[in-house]
Scaffold this motif. Structure first.
Motif, PDB file in Angstrom:
ATOM      1  N   GLU A   1      67.811 -40.452 -33.089  1.00 41.18           N
ATOM      2  CA  GLU A   1      67.298 -39.382 -32.228  1.00 41.18           C
ATOM      3  C   GLU A   1      65.840 -39.075 -32.550  1.00 41.18           C
ATOM      4  O   GLU A   1      65.019 -38.868 -31.650  1.00 41.18           O
ATOM      5  CB  GLU A   1      68.158 -38.123 -32.387  1.00 41.18           C
ATOM      6  CG  GLU A   1      69.478 -38.185 -31.642  1.00 41.18           C
ATOM      7  CD  GLU A   1      70.268 -36.898 -31.783  1.00 41.18           C
ATOM      8  OE1 GLU A   1      70.031 -36.148 -32.770  1.00 41.18           O
ATOM      9  OE2 GLU A   1      71.129 -36.630 -30.932  1.00 41.18           O
TER      10      GLU A   1
ATOM     11  N   LEU B   1      70.675 -43.326 -23.402  1.00 38.83           N
ATOM     12  CA  LEU B   1      71.454 -42.085 -23.448  1.00 38.83           C
ATOM     13  C   LEU B   1      70.758 -41.025 -24.295  1.00 38.83           C
ATOM     14  O   LEU B   1      70.707 -39.849 -23.918  1.00 38.83           O
ATOM     15  CB  LEU B   1      72.854 -42.373 -23.999  1.00 38.83           C
ATOM     16  CG  LEU B   1      73.817 -43.097 -23.048  1.00 38.83           C
ATOM     17  CD1 LEU B   1      75.037 -43.593 -23.805  1.00 38.83           C
ATOM     18  CD2 LEU B   1      74.246 -42.167 -21.904  1.00 38.83           C
ATOM     19  N   LEU B   2      70.228 -41.424 -25.442  1.00 38.76           N
ATOM     20  CA  LEU B   2      69.525 -40.456 -26.284  1.00 38.76           C
ATOM     21  C   LEU B   2      68.254 -39.966 -25.606  1.00 38.76           C
ATOM     22  O   LEU B   2      67.896 -38.782 -25.703  1.00 38.76           O
ATOM     23  CB  LEU B   2      69.202 -41.083 -27.638  1.00 38.76           C
ATOM     24  CG  LEU B   2      70.399 -41.350 -28.552  1.00 38.76           C
ATOM     25  CD1 LEU B   2      69.942 -42.013 -29.845  1.00 38.76           C
ATOM     26  CD2 LEU B   2      71.148 -40.056 -28.866  1.00 38.76           C
TER      27      LEU B   2
ATOM     28  N   ALA C   1      66.665 -34.121 -20.959  1.00 38.47           N
ATOM     29  CA  ALA C   1      67.416 -33.090 -20.246  1.00 38.47           C
ATOM     30  C   ALA C   1      67.340 -31.757 -20.977  1.00 38.47           C
ATOM     31  O   ALA C   1      67.296 -30.694 -20.349  1.00 38.47           O
ATOM     32  CB  ALA C   1      68.874 -33.523 -20.087  1.00 38.47           C
ATOM     33  N   ALA C   2      67.292 -31.796 -22.297  1.00 37.79           N
ATOM     34  CA  ALA C   2      67.227 -30.556 -23.070  1.00 37.79           C
ATOM     35  C   ALA C   2      65.929 -29.806 -22.834  1.00 37.79           C
ATOM     36  O   ALA C   2      65.868 -28.591 -23.029  1.00 37.79           O
ATOM     37  CB  ALA C   2      67.384 -30.864 -24.557  1.00 37.79           C
TER      38      ALA C   2
ATOM     39  N   ARG D   1      72.677 -41.497 -36.292  1.00 38.96           N
ATOM     40  CA  ARG D   1      72.434 -40.752 -35.052  1.00 38.96           C
ATOM     41  C   ARG D   1      71.193 -39.869 -35.209  1.00 38.96           C
ATOM     42  O   ARG D   1      70.326 -39.823 -34.326  1.00 38.96           O
ATOM     43  CB  ARG D   1      73.664 -39.911 -34.723  1.00 38.96           C
ATOM     44  CG  ARG D   1      73.492 -38.912 -33.585  1.00 38.96           C
ATOM     45  CD  ARG D   1      73.354 -39.602 -32.230  1.00 38.96           C
ATOM     46  NE  ARG D   1      73.485 -38.602 -31.176  1.00 38.96           N
ATOM     47  CZ  ARG D   1      74.615 -38.312 -30.538  1.00 38.96           C
ATOM     48  NH1 ARG D   1      75.740 -38.967 -30.834  1.00 38.96           N
ATOM     49  NH2 ARG D   1      74.642 -37.405 -29.610  1.00 38.96           N
TER      50      ARG D   1
ATOM     51  N   ASP E   1      80.324 -40.073 -28.859  1.00 41.02           N
ATOM     52  CA  ASP E   1      80.467 -39.002 -27.876  1.00 41.02           C
ATOM     53  C   ASP E   1      79.668 -39.245 -26.603  1.00 41.02           C
ATOM     54  O   ASP E   1      79.862 -38.535 -25.608  1.00 41.02           O
ATOM     55  CB  ASP E   1      80.032 -37.674 -28.502  1.00 41.02           C
ATOM     56  CG  ASP E   1      78.567 -37.693 -28.923  1.00 41.02           C
ATOM     57  OD1 ASP E   1      78.119 -38.760 -29.389  1.00 41.02           O
ATOM     58  OD2 ASP E   1      77.882 -36.660 -28.801  1.00 41.02           O
ATOM     59  N   LEU E   2      78.793 -40.243 -26.609  1.00 43.02           N
ATOM     60  CA  LEU E   2      77.942 -40.487 -25.451  1.00 43.02           C
ATOM     61  C   LEU E   2      78.231 -41.813 -24.750  1.00 43.02           C
ATOM     62  O   LEU E   2      78.139 -41.893 -23.524  1.00 43.02           O
ATOM     63  CB  LEU E   2      76.463 -40.443 -25.859  1.00 43.02           C
ATOM     64  CG  LEU E   2      75.908 -39.100 -26.329  1.00 43.02           C
ATOM     65  CD1 LEU E   2      74.425 -39.232 -26.665  1.00 43.02           C
ATOM     66  CD2 LEU E   2      76.109 -38.027 -25.280  1.00 43.02           C
TER      67      LEU E   2
ATOM     68  N   ARG F   1      69.324 -37.472 -23.011  1.00 43.19           N
ATOM     69  CA  ARG F   1      69.769 -36.222 -23.645  1.00 43.19           C
ATOM     70  C   ARG F   1      68.581 -35.376 -24.091  1.00 43.19           C
ATOM     71  O   ARG F   1      68.545 -34.161 -23.890  1.00 43.19           O
ATOM     72  CB  ARG F   1      70.669 -36.565 -24.829  1.00 43.19           C
ATOM     73  CG  ARG F   1      71.386 -35.406 -25.474  1.00 43.19           C
ATOM     74  CD  ARG F   1      72.424 -35.924 -26.456  1.00 43.19           C
ATOM     75  NE  ARG F   1      73.157 -34.837 -27.084  1.00 43.19           N
ATOM     76  CZ  ARG F   1      72.796 -34.253 -28.218  1.00 43.19           C
ATOM     77  NH1 ARG F   1      71.698 -34.664 -28.847  1.00 43.19           N
ATOM     78  NH2 ARG F   1      73.501 -33.269 -28.741  1.00 43.19           N
ATOM     79  N   LEU F   2      67.601 -36.023 -24.706  1.00 43.48           N
ATOM     80  CA  LEU F   2      66.432 -35.286 -25.187  1.00 43.48           C
ATOM     81  C   LEU F   2      65.587 -34.761 -24.039  1.00 43.48           C
ATOM     82  O   LEU F   2      65.085 -33.630 -24.085  1.00 43.48           O
ATOM     83  CB  LEU F   2      65.594 -36.190 -26.091  1.00 43.48           C
ATOM     84  CG  LEU F   2      66.241 -36.554 -27.432  1.00 43.48           C
ATOM     85  CD1 LEU F   2      65.424 -37.624 -28.146  1.00 43.48           C
ATOM     86  CD2 LEU F   2      66.382 -35.317 -28.318  1.00 43.48           C
TER      87      LEU F   2
ATOM     88  N   LEU G   1      73.925 -37.323 -17.825  1.00 49.85           N
ATOM     89  CA  LEU G   1      73.182 -36.456 -18.733  1.00 49.85           C
ATOM     90  C   LEU G   1      71.884 -35.972 -18.112  1.00 49.85           C
ATOM     91  O   LEU G   1      71.445 -34.844 -18.351  1.00 49.85           O
ATOM     92  CB  LEU G   1      72.867 -37.206 -20.038  1.00 49.85           C
ATOM     93  CG  LEU G   1      74.034 -37.552 -20.958  1.00 49.85           C
ATOM     94  CD1 LEU G   1      73.558 -38.387 -22.129  1.00 49.85           C
ATOM     95  CD2 LEU G   1      74.701 -36.274 -21.460  1.00 49.85           C
ATOM     96  N   ALA G   2      71.224 -36.844 -17.345  1.00 49.55           N
ATOM     97  CA  ALA G   2      69.944 -36.515 -16.720  1.00 49.55           C
ATOM     98  C   ALA G   2      69.999 -36.932 -15.255  1.00 49.55           C
ATOM     99  O   ALA G   2      69.622 -38.056 -14.907  1.00 49.55           O
ATOM    100  CB  ALA G   2      68.810 -37.225 -17.442  1.00 49.55           C
TER     101      ALA G   2
END
Length: 584
Positions: free
Chosen positions: A177, A203-204, A210-211, A173, A482-483, A207-208, A249-250
């Motif tokens: 990432e 998904l990754l 969106a952060a 993971r 988890d995703l 997530r990145l 997530l986004a």
């Protein structure tokens, strides 16, 4: 390419760097180019190449360096006469003369669809490929001083200690990432199919992004081809679930779903196959990818991420069985072969033959298979043996047997469990068709699963951590638990992408036969027995043969179309030497 932002040029006191692609991080290509220029500034230094998708020309006061990243993502060629280099380009066709072809290249190409990226030969005499991870040094007047294979700046040592907080899934993971993060640009598109691999990358990415959305980190496009009928319509629920999970997530992610019911392999085959910089064995699939990539280009994407490479990289390495046999652990090898056979619905003999015997004796195994399947053109035809439509005289004159031996050694090598990763990498890159369209499309195609850090992580993991009977890509499923939506995380098979091939071959078979029979390029008749090649096309239409033999037919058809597309008259070649300007 400069107009579409594919080239970065930086200058400093030491010299000038021209970088096609990116080093270190896609978002800060200027910093990466400067770091590359500085790393090689001192004569005689041999620093490791950074991670990235790049080809670069570094011009210093006393020398010129040409280099490519270790994964060979961006092509780079030079035109050489004796010990002098007169020109460098990302296009072999841009440097070559259609009237001066290299027959040895075509023998190497015809041994299999991985034969191009890791060999120096190009289709054109005098034009040579700079290999992945290679650094070529020239004088400022173009005289060749040397070439060497560099290292990549990533740890590839033995397995680290695995603690309770650093499980194999956590390690993968973290590496994945990092790989995705390095590739994020202003507008990122992710191929999404509903499978575990592409969904994980999307998904990754979400997530990145969106952060960092408050800082305007970037826009996410979800790029997918949708089939409303036929077998592939069964993938639609998974695709919709993947898109929903990414948008959770986004929320700003934009799905771009391209209807692909009217697309079949071999559509407009002559155009696609002839347009590539080199012959491309997978040109038959260009219609599907071209439609998706045109959508990405229309939205201004600067990078497109795929799930390519996950199957060989993050799944359990099947050639671990070969390692057990080499080390004499036959009982353990037999037990694991039985477990693999039970989980894959194969026989134990088939598993041992494929992953133990064939890697040890690849050419012998293919000859035996040919003898056992006589009667059809495609029967028993593997990756390396001479296809019956390749004329024996041409093969003998231009080194086909030596090419087959070299290709089999590359694919399996003395340690097939390591060669698997190299073969997977070179199967994916470079894609001559995508690269040919890159200046027009304006984006880079990149594959996070083939990132050196991801490959190094999987190489370090012990076999018992990666193989779980009945659960392919177990480490990836743990890493993304988890995703990933449960329905996608728990699926163990995917509908194969064979229906467009079958439909395309049936619809265009007559056109492909006509292409072969009407070919006028003299090399086609010199290389191929056209009647036998046409029989092979007809057998493939009827469903005879297997994936390996179909690849051989597809590659030969692409070569015929490519040769037919060469211009009748080539533009005059530049002078033998072109001095390189010295930076003041």
């Amino acid at each position: 390419m400069v107009r579409r932002g594919l080239v970065t040029t930086v200058s400093a006191a030491a010299g000038t760097a021209v970088v096609v692609g990116w080093t270190g991080s896609f978002r800060d290509r200027l910093a990466g180019a400067r770091a590359l220029l500085g790393a090689f500034a001192r004569p005689g230094c041999e620093p490791p190449l950074p991670i990235g998708d790049f080809a670069a020309v570094l011009v210093y006061r006393d020398r010129v360096l040409l280099m490519r990243d270790g994964q060979a993502r961006i092509p780079l060629f030079l035109r050489r006469s004796g010990d002098r280099v007169s020109a460098v380009s990302t296009s072999a066709r841009g440097l070559g003369d259609a009237a001066e072809l290299e027959p040895r290249y075509f023998c190497r190409y015809l041994t299999g669809n991985m034969a191009q990226p890791h060999t120096e030969l190009s289709p054109f005499a005098g034009v040579h490929r700079i290999l992945g991870g290679e650094v070529v040094e020239l004088s400022v007047t173009g005289r060749m001083r040397g070439r060497r294979l560099s290292r990549t700046a990533v740890t590839t040592g033995g397995p680290p200690a695995v603690t309770d907080g650093d499980s194999p899934g956590r390690q993968l993971r973290r590496a994945l990432e990092h790989a995705v993060g390095r590739r994020l640009g202003r507008t990122v598109a992710c191929h999404v199919s509903g499978g575990t691999d592409s969904t994980s990358v999307a998904l990754l990415t979400a997530r990145l992004l969106a952060a960092g959305q408050e800082g305007g980190a970037g826009e996410l496009i979800l790029l997918a081809g949708r089939f409303g009928r036929g077998e592939l319509a069964g993938e639609r629920p998974y695709l919709e679930e993947a898109v929903e999970a990414v948008r959770a997530l986004a929320p700003g992610a934009r799905p771009v779903i391209v209807d692909a019911d009217d697309v079949a392999d071999f559509d407009d085959f002559v155009h696609h196959a002839a347009a590539s910089d080199e012959p491309h064995a997978h040109a038959f699939r260009a219609p599907f990818w071209s439609r998706l990539h045109a959508a990405a280009a229309g939205l201004g994407c600067d990078t497109v991420l795929t799930g390519c490479g996950a199957d060989p990289v993050v799944d359990a390495n099947p050639f671990h069985l070969h390692r057990l046999a080499r080390s004499g652990r036959l009982r353990e090898m037999t037990g694991q072969a039985r477990a693999r056979a039970a989980s894959s619905e194969q026989g134990v003999r088939d598993v041992v033959r494929t992953h133990v015997v064939r890697p040890a004796f690849p050419l012998t195994a293919e000859r035996v298979a040919r003898l056992a399947h006589r009667g059809t053109v495609l029967g028993g035809l593997g990756h390396f043996t001479r296809p019956p439509w390749l004329r024996r005289g041409f093969a003998r004159a231009h080194g086909y047997r030596a090419a087959g031996v070299a290709e089999s050694r590359f694919l399996f090598g003395p340690t097939p469990e390591r060669s698997l990763y190299d073969a997977a990498n070179h199967l994916a890159a470079p894609d001559p068709l995508s690269w040919r369209c890159a200046p027009r499309n304006g984006f880079f195609l990149s594959h996070p699963f083939l990132d050196p850090e991801v490959v190094a992580t999987m190489r370090r993991l012990p076999a018992e951590a990666t193989f779980r009977p009945g659960c392919p890509k177990a480490v990836l499923r743990d890493a993304m638990a988890d995703l990933l939506p449960p329905r996608i995380r728990d699926r163990t098979d995917k509908i194969p992408f064979t229906e467009p091939y079958v439909h395309g071959l049936r619809a265009h078979g007559d056109d492909l036969v006509d292409l072969c029979r009407r070919a006028r390029h003299p090399l086609v008749a010199e290389m191929f027995d056209i009647g036998t090649l046409c029989r092979a096309v007809r057998e493939a239409q009827l469903g005879l043969g297997d994936a390996a033999s179909w690849d051989r037919v597809n590659g030969s058809l692409a070569l015929v179309a490519w040769l037919e597309g060469l211009p009748a008259e080539s533009p005059p070649a530049p002078g033998a030497t072109v001095p390189v300007g010295v930076v003041s």
